[in-house]
Design a protein around this motif. Structure first.
Motif, PDB file in Angstrom:
ATOM      1  N   ASP A  97      58.020  26.453  32.276  1.00  0.00           N
ATOM      2  CA  ASP A  97      58.437  25.751  31.063  1.00  0.00           C
ATOM      3  C   ASP A  97      58.433  24.252  31.316  1.00  0.00           C
ATOM      4  O   ASP A  97      58.864  23.789  32.373  1.00  0.00           O
TER       5      ASP A  97
ATOM      6  N   ASN B  35      57.165  32.581  34.284  1.00  0.00           N
ATOM      7  CA  ASN B  35      56.506  31.546  33.495  1.00  0.00           C
ATOM      8  C   ASN B  35      56.966  30.163  33.930  1.00  0.00           C
ATOM      9  O   ASN B  35      57.935  30.011  34.657  1.00  0.00           O
TER      10      ASN B  35
ATOM     11  N   HIS C  57      48.583  34.352  31.124  1.00  0.00           N
ATOM     12  CA  HIS C  57      47.574  33.328  30.845  1.00  0.00           C
ATOM     13  C   HIS C  57      47.597  32.867  29.391  1.00  0.00           C
ATOM     14  O   HIS C  57      46.617  32.293  28.907  1.00  0.00           O
ATOM     15  N   GLN C  58      48.716  33.111  28.700  1.00  0.00           N
ATOM     16  CA  GLN C  58      48.894  32.561  27.359  1.00  0.00           C
ATOM     17  C   GLN C  58      49.957  31.469  27.423  1.00  0.00           C
ATOM     18  O   GLN C  58      50.849  31.493  28.271  1.00  0.00           O
ATOM     19  N   SER C  59      49.851  30.535  26.499  1.00  0.00           N
ATOM     20  CA  SER C  59      50.804  29.424  26.450  1.00  0.00           C
ATOM     21  C   SER C  59      51.495  29.408  25.103  1.00  0.00           C
ATOM     22  O   SER C  59      51.090  30.104  24.167  1.00  0.00           O
ATOM     23  N   TYR C  60      52.539  28.605  25.006  1.00  0.00           N
ATOM     24  CA  TYR C  60      53.319  28.500  23.775  1.00  0.00           C
ATOM     25  C   TYR C  60      53.929  27.114  23.698  1.00  0.00           C
ATOM     26  O   TYR C  60      54.006  26.393  24.696  1.00  0.00           O
ATOM     27  N   ASP C  61      54.338  26.734  22.491  1.00  0.00           N
ATOM     28  CA  ASP C  61      55.063  25.483  22.317  1.00  0.00           C
ATOM     29  C   ASP C  61      56.081  25.666  21.202  1.00  0.00           C
ATOM     30  O   ASP C  61      55.852  26.389  20.249  1.00  0.00           O
TER      31      ASP C  61
ATOM     32  N   ALA D 284      57.198  23.572  26.022  1.00  0.00           N
ATOM     33  CA  ALA D 284      55.893  24.205  26.135  1.00  0.00           C
ATOM     34  C   ALA D 284      55.919  25.055  27.392  1.00  0.00           C
ATOM     35  O   ALA D 284      56.641  24.745  28.349  1.00  0.00           O
TER      36      ALA D 284
ATOM     37  N   TYR E  56      53.808  28.385  29.917  1.00  0.00           N
ATOM     38  CA  TYR E  56      52.630  29.142  30.315  1.00  0.00           C
ATOM     39  C   TYR E  56      53.104  30.404  31.016  1.00  0.00           C
ATOM     40  O   TYR E  56      53.914  30.337  31.948  1.00  0.00           O
TER      41      TYR E  56
END
Length: 115
Positions: free
Chosen positions: A101, A99, A76-80, A52, A54
């Protein structure tokens, strides 16, 4: 409790223009700071860890799976990503991508290079 400060002299170059610093590492998870200079790329790879993240700065392009489905994220976006998911990340912009992680289970530094 361990304390780690983010310092440019602690960054490890994992690929040309791609730098990592391990910020925290426990038994079940780890946290890395990532810096992609413009044009830098993390080549297609996979690992058993859930990941995950950011985005702090920049607009990285993610290509996911064997189909290389493309996603561009911004600050300011996140991911997984589930474990065992093929992915690559590239900074096609003019601004460095920065970012954070998080990996579970914990991942070495920079372990993905050898996977």
């Amino acid at each position: 409790m361990d304390q780690v400060d983010l310092k440019s002299d602690q960054l490890v170059e994992a690929e040309d223009g791609l730098y990592l610093q391990q910020l925290a590492s426990g038994e079940n998870m780890s946290v890395q700071y990532v810096l992609f200079e413009p044009g830098a790329k993390a080549p297609m790879h996979k690992h058993p860890h859930e990941q995950a993240g950011y985005i702090l700065q920049g607009t990285p392009t993610f290509r996911i799976g064997e189909e290389k489905e493309e996603f561009t994220l911004g600050p300011h976006q996140s991911y997984d990503l589930p474990g065992e998911t093929y992915h690559e990340v590239e900074n096609e912009g003019d601004v460095p991508v920065r970012n954070i992680d998080i990996f579970s289970p914990s991942r070495g530094h920079p372990a993905w290079k050898d996977e």
